[in-house]
Design an enzyme around this catalytic site. Structure first.
Site, PDB file in Angstrom:
ATOM      1  N   SER A 149       0.866  -1.177   0.000  1.00 38.05           N
ATOM      2  CA  SER A 149       0.000   0.000   0.000  1.00 38.05           C
ATOM      3  C   SER A 149       0.902   1.226   0.000  1.00 38.05           C
ATOM      4  CB  SER A 149      -0.872  -0.007   1.262  1.00 38.05           C
ATOM      5  OG  SER A 149      -1.514   1.236   1.468  1.00 38.05           O
ATOM      6  N   TYR A 162      -2.073  -0.880  10.358  1.00 36.41           N
ATOM      7  CA  TYR A 162      -2.068  -1.018   8.902  1.00 36.41           C
ATOM      8  C   TYR A 162      -0.730  -0.556   8.333  1.00 36.41           C
ATOM      9  CZ  TYR A 162      -3.923  -0.922   4.133  1.00 36.41           C
ATOM     10  OH  TYR A 162      -4.141  -1.153   2.795  1.00 36.41           O
ATOM     11  N   LYS A 166       1.974  -2.945   6.256  1.00 37.26           N
ATOM     12  CA  LYS A 166       2.301  -2.674   4.859  1.00 37.26           C
ATOM     13  C   LYS A 166       3.769  -2.285   4.664  1.00 37.26           C
ATOM     14  CE  LYS A 166      -1.701  -3.729   3.188  1.00 37.26           C
ATOM     15  NZ  LYS A 166      -1.855  -4.928   2.322  1.00 37.26           N
TER      16      LYS A 166
END
Length: 302
Positions: A149, A162, A166
């Site tokens: 991401s 998150y 990532k």
């Protein structure tokens, strides 16, 4: 690199929606054999039916990529049905938000389990099989694509787990690329770093594991969820367009795949912070009102 995809085999996790589904659609059009995996049974069934109707040979398995034994079973079934896959797309992922100290251990286990360990399991299970095929046939080529991401390149606030997951996928994939280059010229890797693209990831809570359903989200998590949903659903680049970028990158042996290259200025700012040993820059400098709204909402929550 793979330039002719016809009769090649692709393994796609998260194949029931988003990038996985769109890559399956492209693969079916190109005449690929498709191994489709997803944790959500109904979405997987719909995807498999669509690809079979399009004429593809399909193996579909319900898989929780955070479970090593389930990914190992997927790899064994792939080998038995189609042999070593030429394209492995470790794509399954879940979203998460909230102030980093408010996330529970269950939050960490879930997000890292899917986003990071899911990629680890895919790399561990499929790479040796691909290298074996390459060693047996000098013309055989393969490619691994891992979905990270833009959150793997920068660190936006209020989405710490998150970001961590990532960044780890970017690091893993950069290392995989270098490790593969040491041992073969026939198998390579790419990392996909999408920004806000309508994929359904903002609805990840639909697949929260058993035992988490009763957990009530904190105020910061709800604020982060709402902001993420707004950003994702208003994205102008489609999942289908990103899927085509993935296939183009494989054919060109291009490592970094960015859905929004214009956002790389934020990455440059972060790297300049590091190089100049200065404190992290304001992540909302490009849109100050967004940062002001988040700060106001979080401080009101306190």
């Amino acid at each position: 690199m793979i330039t002719d995809f016809h009769n090649k085999t692709a393994v796609l996790t998260g194949a029931g929606s988003g990038f996985g589904l769109e890559c399956a659609r492209i693969g079916a059009k190109l005449g690929m054999n498709l191994v489709l995996a997803d944790v959500q049974a109904d979405a997987l069934e719909r995807s498999a039916a669509e690809m079979r109707a399009a004429g593809a040979q399909v193996l579909a398995m319900q898989v929780d990529v955070s479970k090593a034994e389930q990914v190992d079973a997927l790899a064994a079934a792939t080998r038995e049905r189609f042999g070593a896959p030429h394209f492995v797309f470790n794509n399954a992922g879940v979203g998460s938000a909230g102030l980093i100290w408010e996330n529970t251990l269950k939050d960490w286990d879930w997000v890292l389990g899917v986003n990071l360990m899911g990629v680890v399991h895919g790399v561990r299970a499929f790479t040796p099989m691909m290298l074996e095929a390459a060693a047996q046939d000098p013309a055989w080529t393969g490619h691994i694509v891992n979905t990270a991401s833009m959150a793997g390149m920068v660190n936006m606030p209020n989405m710490g787990i998150y970001n961590v997951s990532k960044h780890a996928v970017v690091s893993l994939t950069e290392t995989l690329y270098q490790d593969l280059a040491l041992v073969t010229d026939q198998v390579s890797a790419s990392v996909l770093c999408p920004f806000f693209v309508p994929t359904g990831i903002h609805q990840s809570h639909r697949n929260r594991p058993e035992g988490m359903a009763e957990e009530k989200p904190t105020r910061s998590q709800m604020i982060g969820q709402a902001m993420s949903e707004k950003a994702v659903t208003s994205g102008k680049v489609t999942a289908a367009e990103v899927a085509q970028m993935v296939f183009d990158a494989i054919a060109a042996n291009r490592f970094y795949v960015f859905s929004h290259p214009q956002s790389l200025s934020s990455v440059q700012t972060r790297l300049e912070d590091v190089m100049q040993i200065r404190n992290p820059s304001d992540p909302f400098a490009y849109k100050p009102s967004l940062g002001a709204d988040l700060k106001k909402a979080l401080r009101a929550a306190g």
